[in-house]
Design a protein around this motif. Structure first.
Motif, mmCIF file in Angstrom:
data_model
loop_
_atom_site.group_PDB
_atom_site.id
_atom_site.type_symbol
_atom_site.label_atom_id
_atom_site.label_comp_id
_atom_site.label_asym_id
_atom_site.label_seq_id
_atom_site.Cartn_x
_atom_site.Cartn_y
_atom_site.Cartn_z
ATOM 1 N N LEU A 31 -45.658 18.268 -10.081
ATOM 2 C CA LEU A 31 -45.738 19.878 -10.651
ATOM 3 C C LEU A 31 -45.266 19.803 -12.183
ATOM 4 C CD1 LEU A 31 -45.070 21.908 -7.785
ATOM 5 C CD2 LEU A 31 -47.226 22.102 -9.307
ATOM 6 N N LEU B 113 -41.757 28.242 -7.552
ATOM 7 C CA LEU B 113 -42.543 26.929 -8.356
ATOM 8 C C LEU B 113 -43.052 27.470 -9.460
ATOM 9 C CD1 LEU B 113 -44.709 25.034 -5.873
ATOM 10 C CD2 LEU B 113 -45.784 26.044 -7.994
ATOM 11 N N LEU C 210 -39.709 23.984 -2.880
ATOM 12 C CA LEU C 210 -39.788 25.477 -3.387
ATOM 13 C C LEU C 210 -40.546 26.155 -3.069
ATOM 14 C CD1 LEU C 210 -40.007 23.967 -7.418
ATOM 15 C CD2 LEU C 210 -38.024 24.668 -5.975
ATOM 16 N N THR D 205 -46.131 21.093 -2.139
ATOM 17 C CA THR D 205 -45.402 20.941 -3.346
ATOM 18 C C THR D 205 -44.230 19.927 -3.683
ATOM 19 O OG1 THR D 205 -43.543 22.400 -2.240
ATOM 20 C CG2 THR D 205 -45.354 23.700 -3.080
ATOM 21 N N TYR E 127 -42.348 26.082 -13.196
ATOM 22 C CA TYR E 127 -43.593 25.369 -14.096
ATOM 23 C C TYR E 127 -44.608 25.775 -14.562
ATOM 24 C CZ TYR E 127 -40.948 22.057 -11.218
ATOM 25 O OH TYR E 127 -40.120 21.321 -10.255
ATOM 26 N N SER F 117 -42.033 18.704 -6.573
ATOM 27 C CA SER F 117 -41.680 18.880 -7.927
ATOM 28 C C SER F 117 -41.871 18.031 -9.110
ATOM 29 C CB SER F 117 -40.147 18.924 -7.728
ATOM 30 O OG SER F 117 -39.915 20.030 -6.741
#
Ligand code: ADP
Ligand code: MG
Length: 320
Positions: free
Chosen positions: A100, A8, A3, A95, A12, A97
């Motif tokens: 996160l 992002l 992302l 990053t 999130y 996912s």
């Protein structure tokens, strides 16, 4: 595909925590716009968790989201403030996912529980570190400061002490917690900020601090800033079954007196307020226990039942 930073944030961090009418503009612009209620003071605090210093690599990201917020809410609790808004600066090595999503879930569920909204932040690339800044309200002149203790005050703590320190020993393989693994790990990884207790104590307590560096070190801050000293009657300190078991097996007082991370409150109040404290006891959502007295002699003195002083140089975790 990884992302982008903005995807992002949208995925999130744009809708984390409770909806609040005093957030005029939240995540997305250059700044958040917030309305402080008329006649209240703003309490502001920030704390950073760094991988390898405050938590181990590979720690559960949902717990980490909880803890990053909890340690800041604990500071607001220690001032007697009502939490309202937080910002979040994340430094991430990559990053991920899954990571996160779990982090955001842990952060958001604690935020919702305390009616807190995430209103902004920052994301950078680097070794994993999390800074949370929290803001809350307190009535004028009613905050619980470290410099307000008086000689003759009784010293109290919320909850039980030593659990997080013992959890750390267990995590390091230096203690076998036999049956108490989960209870101890929960105290270390998902501490409970004592928000209700802090708010009830405004107007009652003379001083307060949250225990993040160990009872002796943090009570020591109250003593230094108030120009007083303290006597702690160690047998009065409230212990969980896990820490009691550790003590019965010959474990020392160190985890109770010097280990950090319990995030309980330590506060002092004049004896004339003890009856009021008793009447409010039900509303605290946690035990509150008297463990000592504020005295004129400087320093924090830990006394055994026979009146002998435990000898040890007070420390608490220091970064430098
Ligand atoms: P700027 O470059 O103007 O500082 P950013 O690109 O860093 O803005 O962030 C865009 C928006 O997303 C801002 O409103 C910022 O507050 C918000 N934001 C960035 N990172 C986070 C985060 N981790 N949590 C919540 N909001 C964030
Ligand atoms: Mg930025």
């Amino acid at each position: 595909m990884a992302l982008t930073e903005f995807e992002l944030i949208r995925a999130y961090f744009a809708h984390v925590g409770a909806d609040r009418g005093d957030v005029l503009l939240g995540v997305g612009d250059d700044c958040a716009l917030l309305r402080v209620p008329e006649g209240r003071e703003l309490a502001v605090t920030i704390d950073t968790l760094v991988e390898g210093v405050h938590f181990l690599p590979g720690v559960n990201p949902e717990s980490l989201g909880h803890k990053a917020l909890a340690v800041n809410l604990s500071d607001l609790a220690a001032m007697g403030a009502e939490p309202a808004w937080v910002t979040l600066a994340l430094t991430l090595p990559e990053t991920d996912s899954e990571w996160l999503r779990a982090f955001s879930r842990g952060f958001s569920s604690l935020a919702e529980r305390h009616n807190v909204r995430l209103v902004g932040g920052d994301i950078t690339c680097g070794p994993l570190a999390i800074s949370v800044q929290a803001q809350g309200f307190v009535g004028p002149g009613r905050s619980l400061r470290r410099d307000g203790a008086h000689v003759g005050d009784r010293i109290y703590v919320t909850g039980t002490l030593g659990d997080a320190g013992l959890a750390l020993l267990a995590q390091q393989g230096r203690y076998d917690p036999k049956g108490y693994e989960e209870a101890l790990a929960a105290r270390l990884h998902t501490p409970t900020p004592r928000i209700e207790a802090g708010r009830l104590l405004t107007g009652i307590a003379h001083s307060a601090v949250d225990i993040s560096d160990g009872l002796v070190a943090d009570l020591g801050h109250i003593c230094e800033m108030s120009g007083v000293g303290a006597k702690i009657y160690i047998e009065e300190i409230p212990l969980s079954p896990a820490v009691q078991a550790y003590r019965e097996e010959g474990g020392g007082w160190d985890v109770v007196l010097y280990a950090g991370d319990d995030y309980e409150l330590c506060f002092t109040l004049p004896p004339r307020k003890e009856a009021l404290l008793e009447r409010l006891r039900e509303q605290f959502k946690c035990p509150v226990t008297a463990i000592g007295d504020i005295v004129a002699d400087s320093g924090v003195h830990c006394l055994e039942p026979d009146g002998n002083e435990l000898s040890r140089i007070p420390s608490g975790y220091r970064h430098f």
